[in-house]
Write a protein that holds these residues in place. Structure first.
Motif, PDB file in Angstrom:
ATOM      1  N   LYS A 335     -34.744  41.843 -31.291  1.00  0.00           N
ATOM      2  CA  LYS A 335     -34.881  41.712 -32.752  1.00  0.00           C
ATOM      3  C   LYS A 335     -36.218  42.260 -33.237  1.00  0.00           C
ATOM      4  O   LYS A 335     -36.300  42.886 -34.308  1.00  0.00           O
ATOM      5  CB  LYS A 335     -34.730  40.241 -33.146  1.00  0.00           C
ATOM      6  N   ARG A 338     -36.113  45.982 -33.263  1.00  0.00           N
ATOM      7  CA  ARG A 338     -35.262  46.405 -34.368  1.00  0.00           C
ATOM      8  C   ARG A 338     -36.047  46.414 -35.680  1.00  0.00           C
ATOM      9  O   ARG A 338     -35.954  47.369 -36.482  1.00  0.00           O
ATOM     10  CB  ARG A 338     -34.065  45.450 -34.466  1.00  0.00           C
ATOM     11  N   GLU A 339     -36.840  45.358 -35.912  1.00  0.00           N
ATOM     12  CA  GLU A 339     -37.642  45.292 -37.127  1.00  0.00           C
ATOM     13  C   GLU A 339     -38.754  46.332 -37.124  1.00  0.00           C
ATOM     14  O   GLU A 339     -39.031  46.970 -38.149  1.00  0.00           O
ATOM     15  CB  GLU A 339     -38.242  43.880 -37.253  1.00  0.00           C
ATOM     16  N   SER A 341     -38.783  49.231 -35.678  1.00  0.00           N
ATOM     17  CA  SER A 341     -38.259  50.595 -35.816  1.00  0.00           C
ATOM     18  C   SER A 341     -38.115  51.022 -37.276  1.00  0.00           C
ATOM     19  O   SER A 341     -38.077  52.207 -37.583  1.00  0.00           O
ATOM     20  CB  SER A 341     -36.904  50.705 -35.119  1.00  0.00           C
ATOM     21  N   LYS A 342     -38.055  50.046 -38.176  1.00  0.00           N
ATOM     22  CA  LYS A 342     -37.889  50.376 -39.596  1.00  0.00           C
ATOM     23  C   LYS A 342     -39.194  50.797 -40.262  1.00  0.00           C
ATOM     24  O   LYS A 342     -39.186  51.365 -41.353  1.00  0.00           O
ATOM     25  CB  LYS A 342     -37.318  49.161 -40.339  1.00  0.00           C
ATOM     26  N   ASN A 350     -38.241  53.714 -30.150  1.00  0.00           N
ATOM     27  CA  ASN A 350     -37.740  52.360 -30.351  1.00  0.00           C
ATOM     28  C   ASN A 350     -36.266  52.239 -29.968  1.00  0.00           C
ATOM     29  O   ASN A 350     -35.839  51.202 -29.443  1.00  0.00           O
ATOM     30  CB  ASN A 350     -37.924  51.935 -31.806  1.00  0.00           C
ATOM     31  N   LEU A 354     -34.816  49.648 -27.327  1.00  0.00           N
ATOM     32  CA  LEU A 354     -33.710  48.770 -27.694  1.00  0.00           C
ATOM     33  C   LEU A 354     -32.558  48.882 -26.697  1.00  0.00           C
ATOM     34  O   LEU A 354     -31.980  47.887 -26.274  1.00  0.00           O
ATOM     35  CB  LEU A 354     -33.216  49.121 -29.100  1.00  0.00           C
ATOM     36  N   ARG A 358     -31.304  45.871 -24.369  1.00  0.00           N
ATOM     37  CA  ARG A 358     -29.924  45.419 -24.524  1.00  0.00           C
ATOM     38  C   ARG A 358     -29.187  45.490 -23.186  1.00  0.00           C
ATOM     39  O   ARG A 358     -28.410  44.597 -22.844  1.00  0.00           O
ATOM     40  CB  ARG A 358     -29.204  46.269 -25.564  1.00  0.00           C
ATOM     41  N   LEU A 432     -30.199  54.332 -35.347  1.00  0.00           N
ATOM     42  CA  LEU A 432     -30.786  53.051 -35.722  1.00  0.00           C
ATOM     43  C   LEU A 432     -30.247  52.552 -37.054  1.00  0.00           C
ATOM     44  O   LEU A 432     -30.123  51.355 -37.281  1.00  0.00           O
ATOM     45  CB  LEU A 432     -32.312  53.162 -35.782  1.00  0.00           C
ATOM     46  N   GLU A 436     -26.399  48.221 -35.320  1.00  0.00           N
ATOM     47  CA  GLU A 436     -27.128  46.982 -35.611  1.00  0.00           C
ATOM     48  C   GLU A 436     -27.591  46.258 -34.347  1.00  0.00           C
ATOM     49  O   GLU A 436     -28.317  45.290 -34.405  1.00  0.00           O
ATOM     50  CB  GLU A 436     -26.223  46.036 -36.419  1.00  0.00           C
ATOM     51  N   PHE A 437     -27.124  46.731 -33.220  1.00  0.00           N
ATOM     52  CA  PHE A 437     -27.503  46.108 -31.951  1.00  0.00           C
ATOM     53  C   PHE A 437     -27.245  44.598 -31.958  1.00  0.00           C
ATOM     54  O   PHE A 437     -28.062  43.810 -31.555  1.00  0.00           O
ATOM     55  CB  PHE A 437     -28.996  46.369 -31.622  1.00  0.00           C
TER      56      PHE A 437
END
Length: 439
Positions: A335, A338-339, A341-342, A350, A354, A358, A432, A436-437
């Motif tokens: 998580k 994921r945040e 990477s934005k 990233n 991820l 995963r 990405l 949503e992974f």
């Protein structure tokens, strides 16, 4: 009598449920029973061949009854196969006053009527077991409100070309199996040192912990091999069980610690742990101390102690809690990446991280599921002569997990995940946005 019958049924059902749980390794045992009122006591469980023998010695026997004098024929020892266990349960349910010593489905060895006169009150005899099967050795107390105290010594073995083999028929292959896997892990450790030496610049503290984990696993297995070998030959582990439990404790704590630290990205992604990640370690490590304490009690005593079932429940509960706890850091890292990477503009890097985390999440889940569920199922469904297959499956799955985990996070100076061009960067940004992974 109805109360006694209910207690007997509960005891037998509990034994039926726990028949696949490993018991102590030594097959020459000396135990003391003090003021015990249980109607059924499981002493041993052993897989016999057609050359099986059981030697049992009882001494210092005393019986304390609350009311009238106890009939000595209502207390005694017998053998019971797993196939006959349900038949005995049916007999007890149909007749609450039924004594298991009167069942046609058991092999009665002797009762207290056969004891020598007081004050010695002893008995010593060897019995051949000519029918190959897995039998449980029980003591039955069919006298209500009667407590029994005694010292019991048992020897269970099979004869192999005239030589005593104290390991159960389904475990006699274990010394060779554990030794083979220990050699594999020592070789694995050598390869790991070679990889770390050739990539010195990329070696982090986590890689040193991973090396220590391999060393403890190899030492744990070689001690297990020696433990089983000495039990097989002499009936007792000759101190190897102590070393086995020491290395097992260190190995299990290291394994859970390494999984948690890799899941947090410690050492190779960040040099520190967050507060919540430290709390996970503070929960897992003390729980593993408790789990290993329970493992020692289960392994070195046996079902004859009153709290044996409780210790098994403690071990299973703690193991489940630890297995759940080590998943959280991996989820948090996914998580967090994921945040990140934005906002940081490094989409491809990233995305690679991820993907890696995963995959690691899936590998850990698969490993825990196989070693906890599938291995237990194998122990339950396989015939007693092939019980070693479950050990082979467990060690094989563990080796596969170690290889995959070490390969995914090995020190590499030019990691393929991070050698990326502009086209891959753009493709990663699209991925990405679309992926949503979700776990």
């Amino acid at each position: 009598m109805a109360k006694t019958a209910i207690t007997t049924v509960v005891s037998l059902i509990t034994i039926l449920i726990l028949t696949t749980i490993p018991q102590s390794t030594a097959e020459i045992k000396s135990l003391t029973i003090t003021s015990d009122t249980r109607p059924m006591i499981l002493l041993e469980k052993f897989g016999f061949t057609h050359t099986g023998h059981i030697q049992i010695a009882v001494s210092s026997v005393s019986v304390a009854a609350a009311a009238t004098q106890t009939d000595p024929s209502r207390l005694g020892f017998f053998l019971l196969s797993e196939e006959s266990l349900l038949q005995v349960l049916i007999e007890i349910q149909q007749n609450p006053s039924f004594c298991v010593l009167d069942s046609h489905y058991i092999t009665r060895l002797f009762t207290f009527r056969d004891l020598s006169p007081p004050p010695t009150a002893a008995f010593n005899r060897s019995y051949p077991v000519t029918s190959p099967n897995e039998f449980s050795l029980f003591f039955a107390n069919c006298a209500p409100e009667t407590s029994v105290s005694m010292a019991v010594r048992t020897e269970l073995f099979n004869l192999d070309a005239g030589v005593r083999d104290y390991l159960s028929a389904g475990q006699t292959q274990l010394p060779s199996l554990f030794f083979l896997f220990s050699v594999v892990y020592f070789g694995f450790l050598g390869v790991w040192f070679y990889v770390c030496y050739n990539n010195k610049r990329s070696v982090h503290r986590i890689h040193l912990l991973m090396a220590a984990l391999l060393l403890m696993k190899a030492l744990n297995l070689i001690c297990a091999a020696e433990d089983k070998h000495y039990v097989k030959v002499t009936g007792t582990p000759h101190g190897w069980d102590v070393l086995f439990y020491i290395f097992q404790f260190i190995r299990v704590v290291l394994l859970f610690t390494v999984i948690v630290l890799i899941g947090t990205g410690w050492s190779f992604l960040k040099p520190f742990l967050q507060e919540r990640e430290k709390k996970v370690l503070m929960i897992v490590i003390p729980l593993q101390v408790l789990a290993n304490l329970a493992s020692v009690v289960i392994g070195e005593t046996g079902p004859f102690i009153k709290d044996w079932v409780t210790w098994n429940q403690v071990f299973l509960l703690v193991d489940i809690i630890c297995c759940c706890a080590i998943i959280f850091p991996i989820v948090w890292s996914i998580k967090s990446l994921r945040e990140t990477s934005k906002t940081d503009g490094k989409a491809a890097r990233n995305l690679a991280k991820l993907t890696l985390f995963r995959q690691f999440y899936i590998v850990v889940i698969g490993y825990l599921y196989f070693t906890r569920i599938v291995v237990f199922a194998l122990k339950t469904i396989t015939a007693y002569k092939y019980r070693w297959v479950s050990n082979l499956a467990e060690e094989g799955a563990s080796l596969a997990f170690y290889i995959v985990m070490f390969y995914m996070f090995m020190p590499v100076e030019k990691n393929e995940y991070f050698v990326l061009d502009e086209e891959e960067e753009e493709a990663a940004e699209v991925a990405l946005r679309e992926e949503e992974f979700e776990l």
